[in-house]
Design an enzyme around this catalytic site. Structure first.
Site, short mmCIF file in Angstrom:
data_model
loop_
_atom_site.label_atom_id
_atom_site.label_comp_id
_atom_site.label_asym_id
_atom_site.label_seq_id
_atom_site.Cartn_x
_atom_site.Cartn_y
_atom_site.Cartn_z
N TYR A 33 0.88 -1.36 0.00
CA TYR A 33 0.12 -0.07 0.09
C TYR A 33 0.84 1.25 0.11
O TYR A 33 2.08 1.25 0.30
CB TYR A 33 -0.93 0.01 1.13
CG TYR A 33 -0.35 0.24 2.52
CD1 TYR A 33 0.37 -0.73 3.22
CD2 TYR A 33 -0.49 1.59 3.30
CE1 TYR A 33 0.95 -0.36 4.42
CE2 TYR A 33 0.02 1.79 4.42
CZ TYR A 33 0.86 1.01 4.95
OH TYR A 33 1.31 1.21 6.26
N ARG A 52 8.43 4.40 -4.54
CA ARG A 52 8.55 3.41 -3.43
C ARG A 52 7.18 2.27 -3.65
O ARG A 52 7.64 1.08 -3.41
CB ARG A 52 7.97 4.14 -1.82
CG ARG A 52 8.31 3.05 -0.98
CD ARG A 52 8.28 3.57 0.71
NE ARG A 52 6.82 4.37 0.82
CZ ARG A 52 6.72 5.13 1.85
NH1 ARG A 52 7.71 5.53 2.59
NH2 ARG A 52 5.42 5.70 1.89
N LYS A 148 6.47 -1.77 1.73
CA LYS A 148 5.27 -1.24 2.53
C LYS A 148 4.12 -2.39 2.40
O LYS A 148 2.88 -2.22 1.57
CB LYS A 148 4.90 -0.02 2.06
CG LYS A 148 4.06 0.98 2.92
CD LYS A 148 4.12 2.49 2.59
CE LYS A 148 3.22 3.27 3.24
NZ LYS A 148 3.15 3.31 4.80
N GLU A 180 11.96 2.42 14.13
CA GLU A 180 10.84 3.51 13.98
C GLU A 180 9.88 3.58 14.49
O GLU A 180 9.49 2.82 15.37
CB GLU A 180 10.69 3.45 12.23
CG GLU A 180 10.17 2.16 12.18
CD GLU A 180 10.12 2.11 10.22
OE1 GLU A 180 9.66 2.95 9.63
OE2 GLU A 180 9.91 0.82 10.10
N LEU A 205 10.88 1.24 7.09
CA LEU A 205 10.32 1.70 5.92
C LEU A 205 11.14 3.13 5.38
O LEU A 205 11.19 3.87 6.33
CB LEU A 205 9.01 2.02 6.02
CG LEU A 205 8.13 2.38 4.73
CD1 LEU A 205 7.87 1.20 3.86
CD2 LEU A 205 7.04 3.18 5.06
N1 PDD Z 1 2.86 5.23 7.33
N2 PDD Z 1 7.61 4.04 8.78
C1 PDD Z 1 6.35 3.22 9.12
C2 PDD Z 1 6.39 1.83 9.57
C3 PDD Z 1 5.24 3.65 8.40
O1 PDD Z 1 4.36 2.92 8.15
C4 PDD Z 1 5.31 4.96 7.88
C5 PDD Z 1 4.22 5.41 6.95
C6 PDD Z 1 6.41 5.77 7.81
C7 PDD Z 1 6.61 7.01 7.20
O2 PDD Z 1 6.87 6.99 5.81
P1 PDD Z 1 6.26 8.26 4.96
O3 PDD Z 1 6.85 9.51 5.33
O4 PDD Z 1 6.38 7.73 3.50
O5 PDD Z 1 4.61 8.31 4.99
C8 PDD Z 1 7.67 5.16 8.37
C9 PDD Z 1 1.76 5.58 6.41
C10 PDD Z 1 1.46 7.05 6.76
C11 PDD Z 1 0.53 4.65 7.11
O6 PDD Z 1 0.76 3.58 7.55
O7 PDD Z 1 -0.56 5.47 7.23
#
Ligand code: PDD
Length: 284
Positions: A33, A52, A148, A180, A205
């Protein structure tokens, strides 16, 4: 106004969208996703999210059934049809629906692609003013967190730990080091002024927001340091913050109940949030 989604080629009311219980996303979490921010009705950091997405798809042997241009056109049309000013687009791609539940998937399965939008006041989020609390919990996820994947059970459980503790986010810990957040990237500002975050690897991620923040931080003269850090180091940090598409940059004011800095949102997190929003607004 009915919320409109897009499923396998059609725009339709979200309430009418139907996916089979035999879809491999449902049965095996066999899918990936993306979440992309929308600000002023426009996509933020879209190229990074698409890149990504393609990488995640490739890593699990899936091909995107539409081009990047087509995907952006669908997202823009969903934003238009839903009158979305601020929030996120959600995209999920699974290996598709087979006739039977079988771990092995035939190559000719048509993937399932679903998109919809969620409204959220990202700019006016009160958490940006107050800062947020974080708790730590063991990182129970699988070994390919760079993908992801929609297999999010460990993240859901971690978020529950945070929720039960009255915290906004859970920082995941492995071998004493923070990997993270359960749905965000984790950063600390050390006493000597370096922004420290874990290097990209299979363990985390690669955050699109974090990548954009890195560029801005360096432009503003901040030292960017990619290395592992412990919970103890985070507790001693001058500031801590998280980044994600759905929150941009949020200051962290406590970890496991210990105040970070003076227990108020730090100036560097606030500044980075401000410049990130400015840059996001100027992108399109
Ligand atoms: N989550 N790390 C994890 C485990 C994440 O699920 C996310 C994003 C990030 C930050 O990635 P980005 O800056 O590309 O959104 C880091 C999204 C927002 C979600 O699952 O809703």
């Amino acid at each position: 106004m009915a919320r409109i989604a897009w499923l396998n080629g059609d725009y339709l009311p979200l309430a009418d969208a139907r996916i089979s219980p035999l879809d491999r996303g449902f049965l095996f979490a066999d899918g990936i996703y993306e979440v992309t921010a929308v600000l002023d009705g426009r996509l933020v950091d879209s190229a990074a999210h698409l890149a990504r997405l393609q990488r995640s798809a490739g890593e699990i042997g899936l091909c995107l059934p539409v081009t990047f241009d087509e995907l952006e056109a669908i997202e823009r049309e969903l934003i238009r049809r839903n009158g979305l000013d601020q929030g996120t687009t959600y995209l999920q791609l699974t290996r598709g629906t087979a006739a039977e539940r079988d771990f092995h998937a035939d190559d000719d399965l048509a993937p399932t692609l679903f998109l919809y939008t969620q409204a959220k006041d990202i700019i006016g989020n009160p958490a940006a003013r107050t800062g947020v609390a974080v708790v730590t919990t063991p990182d129970l996820r699988w070994a390919r967190r760079d993908i992801k994947s929609v297999s999010l059970l460990a993240q859901v459980l971690a978020k529950q730990v945070a929720h039960d503790a009255g915290a906004f986010e859970a920082w995941l810990v492995e071998d004493g080091h923070v990997t993270e957040g359960s749905s965000s990237s984790a950063l600390i500002l050390t006493a000597d002024g370096a922004l420290v975050t874990r290097p990209n690897s299979h363990a985390i991620l690669p955050g699109c927001t974090r990548a954009a923040v890195q560029v801005l931080a360096e432009q503003h003269g901040l030292r960017w340091e990619e290395r592992l850090f412990t919970v103890e180091e985070a507790l001693m940090a001058r500031e801590a913050m998280l980044t994600s598409a759905s929150n941009f940059v949020l200051p962290i004011i406590s970890i496991d109940g210990h105040a970070i800095g003076d227990g108020r949102p730090g100036p560097v997190a606030e500044r980075l949030r401000g410049v990130y929003i400015e840059t996001a607004r100027a992108q399109n």
